[in-house]
Design a protein around this motif. Structure first.
Motif, PDB file in Angstrom:
ATOM      1  N   GLY A  93      -7.506   4.932   5.585  1.00 48.45           N
ATOM      2  CA  GLY A  93      -6.560   4.131   4.821  1.00 48.45           C
ATOM      3  C   GLY A  93      -7.259   3.178   3.865  1.00 48.45           C
ATOM      4  O   GLY A  93      -6.833   3.010   2.712  1.00 48.45           O
ATOM      5  N   ASP A  94      -8.334   2.557   4.317  1.00 46.77           N
ATOM      6  CA  ASP A  94      -9.073   1.625   3.459  1.00 46.77           C
ATOM      7  C   ASP A  94      -9.676   2.343   2.257  1.00 46.77           C
ATOM      8  O   ASP A  94      -9.653   1.828   1.131  1.00 46.77           O
ATOM      9  CB  ASP A  94     -10.180   0.932   4.261  1.00 46.77           C
ATOM     10  CG  ASP A  94      -9.639  -0.111   5.219  1.00 46.77           C
ATOM     11  OD1 ASP A  94      -8.482  -0.551   5.037  1.00 46.77           O
ATOM     12  OD2 ASP A  94     -10.362  -0.480   6.171  1.00 46.77           O
ATOM     13  N   ALA A 115      -6.553   1.927  -6.005  1.00 39.64           N
ATOM     14  CA  ALA A 115      -6.361   0.673  -6.738  1.00 39.64           C
ATOM     15  C   ALA A 115      -7.524   0.306  -7.641  1.00 39.64           C
ATOM     16  O   ALA A 115      -7.399  -0.600  -8.465  1.00 39.64           O
ATOM     17  CB  ALA A 115      -6.117  -0.463  -5.735  1.00 39.64           C
ATOM     18  N   ALA A 116      -8.655   0.983  -7.521  1.00 37.00           N
ATOM     19  CA  ALA A 116      -9.867   0.550  -8.242  1.00 37.00           C
ATOM     20  C   ALA A 116      -9.838   0.892  -9.721  1.00 37.00           C
ATOM     21  O   ALA A 116     -10.373   0.149 -10.536  1.00 37.00           O
ATOM     22  CB  ALA A 116     -11.091   1.176  -7.595  1.00 37.00           C
ATOM     23  N   HIS A 117      -9.235   2.040 -10.077  1.00 38.41           N
ATOM     24  CA  HIS A 117      -9.193   2.492 -11.478  1.00 38.41           C
ATOM     25  C   HIS A 117     -10.594   2.532 -12.095  1.00 38.41           C
ATOM     26  O   HIS A 117     -10.808   2.110 -13.229  1.00 38.41           O
ATOM     27  CB  HIS A 117      -8.277   1.594 -12.318  1.00 38.41           C
ATOM     28  CG  HIS A 117      -6.882   1.502 -11.790  1.00 38.41           C
ATOM     29  ND1 HIS A 117      -6.013   2.585 -11.780  1.00 38.41           N
ATOM     30  CD2 HIS A 117      -6.202   0.459 -11.232  1.00 38.41           C
ATOM     31  CE1 HIS A 117      -4.859   2.223 -11.259  1.00 38.41           C
ATOM     32  NE2 HIS A 117      -4.948   0.940 -10.906  1.00 38.41           N
ATOM     33  N   VAL A 157     -11.128  -4.074  -2.426  1.00 38.31           N
ATOM     34  CA  VAL A 157      -9.899  -3.546  -1.826  1.00 38.31           C
ATOM     35  C   VAL A 157     -10.196  -2.926  -0.466  1.00 38.31           C
ATOM     36  O   VAL A 157      -9.431  -3.085   0.484  1.00 38.31           O
ATOM     37  CB  VAL A 157      -9.240  -2.513  -2.761  1.00 38.31           C
ATOM     38  CG1 VAL A 157      -8.068  -1.821  -2.060  1.00 38.31           C
ATOM     39  CG2 VAL A 157      -8.766  -3.185  -4.041  1.00 38.31           C
ATOM     40  N   MET A 158     -11.326  -2.236  -0.351  1.00 36.56           N
ATOM     41  CA  MET A 158     -11.677  -1.622   0.927  1.00 36.56           C
ATOM     42  C   MET A 158     -11.924  -2.674   2.011  1.00 36.56           C
ATOM     43  O   MET A 158     -11.673  -2.425   3.192  1.00 36.56           O
ATOM     44  CB  MET A 158     -12.916  -0.729   0.761  1.00 36.56           C
ATOM     45  CG  MET A 158     -12.641   0.576   0.029  1.00 36.56           C
ATOM     46  SD  MET A 158     -14.123   1.556  -0.308  1.00 36.56           S
ATOM     47  CE  MET A 158     -14.670   1.971   1.336  1.00 36.56           C
ATOM     48  N   ARG A 159     -12.394  -3.842   1.615  1.00 40.21           N
ATOM     49  CA  ARG A 159     -12.625  -4.915   2.591  1.00 40.21           C
ATOM     50  C   ARG A 159     -11.344  -5.652   2.969  1.00 40.21           C
ATOM     51  O   ARG A 159     -11.318  -6.347   3.991  1.00 40.21           O
ATOM     52  CB  ARG A 159     -13.647  -5.918   2.029  1.00 40.21           C
ATOM     53  CG  ARG A 159     -15.079  -5.412   2.019  1.00 40.21           C
ATOM     54  CD  ARG A 159     -16.051  -6.552   1.763  1.00 40.21           C
ATOM     55  NE  ARG A 159     -15.889  -7.084   0.412  1.00 40.21           N
ATOM     56  CZ  ARG A 159     -16.603  -6.684  -0.642  1.00 40.21           C
ATOM     57  NH1 ARG A 159     -17.522  -5.739  -0.488  1.00 40.21           N
ATOM     58  NH2 ARG A 159     -16.420  -7.216  -1.829  1.00 40.21           N
ATOM     59  N   PHE A 165      -1.142   3.290  -0.775  1.00 40.54           N
ATOM     60  CA  PHE A 165      -2.024   4.457  -0.732  1.00 40.54           C
ATOM     61  C   PHE A 165      -2.480   4.742   0.703  1.00 40.54           C
ATOM     62  O   PHE A 165      -2.558   5.896   1.129  1.00 40.54           O
ATOM     63  CB  PHE A 165      -3.246   4.235  -1.629  1.00 40.54           C
ATOM     64  CG  PHE A 165      -2.934   4.147  -3.086  1.00 40.54           C
ATOM     65  CD1 PHE A 165      -2.599   5.277  -3.812  1.00 40.54           C
ATOM     66  CD2 PHE A 165      -2.961   2.925  -3.741  1.00 40.54           C
ATOM     67  CE1 PHE A 165      -2.300   5.199  -5.165  1.00 40.54           C
ATOM     68  CE2 PHE A 165      -2.673   2.840  -5.091  1.00 40.54           C
ATOM     69  CZ  PHE A 165      -2.336   3.967  -5.811  1.00 40.54           C
ATOM     70  N   ALA A 166      -2.781   3.689   1.447  1.00 46.56           N
ATOM     71  CA  ALA A 166      -3.209   3.859   2.838  1.00 46.56           C
ATOM     72  C   ALA A 166      -2.084   4.434   3.686  1.00 46.56           C
ATOM     73  O   ALA A 166      -2.306   5.358   4.483  1.00 46.56           O
ATOM     74  CB  ALA A 166      -3.670   2.516   3.413  1.00 46.56           C
ATOM     75  N   VAL A 167      -0.887   3.893   3.528  1.00 45.40           N
ATOM     76  CA  VAL A 167       0.250   4.339   4.338  1.00 45.40           C
ATOM     77  C   VAL A 167       0.534   5.815   4.102  1.00 45.40           C
ATOM     78  O   VAL A 167       0.697   6.604   5.047  1.00 45.40           O
ATOM     79  CB  VAL A 167       1.492   3.490   4.032  1.00 45.40           C
ATOM     80  CG1 VAL A 167       2.721   4.066   4.728  1.00 45.40           C
ATOM     81  CG2 VAL A 167       1.272   2.041   4.468  1.00 45.40           C
ATOM     82  N   VAL A 168       0.579   6.214   2.836  1.00 47.46           N
ATOM     83  CA  VAL A 168       0.870   7.612   2.500  1.00 47.46           C
ATOM     84  C   VAL A 168      -0.233   8.537   3.001  1.00 47.46           C
ATOM     85  O   VAL A 168       0.035   9.599   3.584  1.00 47.46           O
ATOM     86  CB  VAL A 168       1.064   7.771   0.979  1.00 47.46           C
ATOM     87  CG1 VAL A 168       1.157   9.248   0.602  1.00 47.46           C
ATOM     88  CG2 VAL A 168       2.316   7.037   0.525  1.00 47.46           C
ATOM     89  N   THR A 169      -1.482   8.138   2.796  1.00 45.96           N
ATOM     90  CA  THR A 169      -2.609   8.986   3.209  1.00 45.96           C
ATOM     91  C   THR A 169      -2.653   9.163   4.718  1.00 45.96           C
ATOM     92  O   THR A 169      -2.867  10.282   5.222  1.00 45.96           O
ATOM     93  CB  THR A 169      -3.932   8.379   2.714  1.00 45.96           C
ATOM     94  OG1 THR A 169      -3.898   8.270   1.290  1.00 45.96           O
ATOM     95  CG2 THR A 169      -5.114   9.251   3.123  1.00 45.96           C
TER      96      THR A 169
END
Length: 234
Positions: A82-83, A90-92, A101-103, A110-114
């Motif tokens: 998820g991270d 979100a990084a683009h 964002v990973m931290r 994106f995490a929820v869907v993945t």
């Protein structure tokens, strides 16, 4: 034994002795990850076997296996997946933002869907493999991968990726590779493992610029699903 218990304590929610190790012991525990994977695989296969005896329904069997898989690992690797998904989404293309964002401990869309797609994929594949004891080998095979990634990919930051970077020795990889080769006699589909490990390593270098704890967890999850798919198609 200290390193073995540290590996079990980190990768699972099994009741193991509480031990205190040095930072070197914590890093070297990565050498025991495949052994932990053997135990995880036995628990998953055992849950599926018990459910098949009780219900004779492949969907219930698959759900029991998936539930045991998530429970015994404490969803640790799903969290990493998820991270990574949030970071990439979100990084683009901004690597600094990706790492930030990973931290972030919060889960984004994106995490929820993945994670949802990952769980659905595993459920469907376990349904296809209900009654197939080779499922027990998948957690073992995938937990060899972190030794390779730690050895081959530069760490991101100073977290887990950096701690284990020098702990995975060539002889550790060679030894577990020999065990994997023996397992391929029972499940030839596991021959896909080295290719999947190399493919994910290339992706980490290109998209993340290295590897950290989240990337290790995400890789384990993705490899598990990929190997289940190969087994189902074999």
């Amino acid at each position: 034994m200290i390193r073995l218990w540290l590996a079990f304590g980190f990768l699972t929610r099994l009741p193991v002795p509480h031990v205190s190790g040095t930072p070197g012991d914590v890093a070297a525990a990565i050498r025991c990850y495949p052994l932990v994977g053997m135990v995880v695989g036995a628990i998953v296969a055992g849950a599926m076997w018990a459910a098949s005896i009780a219900s004779h329904d492949p969907w219930i069997t698959a759900l029991a296996g998936l539930g045991a898989w998530v429970a015994v690992t404490g969803a640790l690797h799903l969290d990493g997946l998820g991270d990574v998904a949030d970071g990439i989404g979100a990084a683009h293309g901004d690597r600094t933002r990706l790492l930030a964002v990973m931290r972030d401990p919060h889960a984004g869309s994106f995490a929820v869907v993945t994670i949802a797609l990952q769980l659905i994929a595993k459920l469907v594949l376990l349904h296809a493999l209900a009654g197939d004891g080779r499922v027990a080998l998948v957690p073992f095979a995938t937990r060899i991968a972190p030794l390779c990634w730690a050895r081959w990919i530069a760490p991101l930051g100073t977290g887990l990726g950096a701690q284990v970077a020098t702990a995975a020795r060539p002889r550790d990889i060679a030894g577990w590779a020999a065990v994997l080769a023996a397992a391929c006699v029972v499940a030839p589909a596991l021959l896909a493992t080295p290719l999947l490990v190399l493919a994910y390593a290339a992706w980490c270098r290109r998209r993340l610029g290295g590897v950290n704890g989240d990337a290790h967890g995400a890789g384990i999850e993705l490899l598990e699903t990929a190997l289940l798919a190969v087994l189902a198609c074999a």
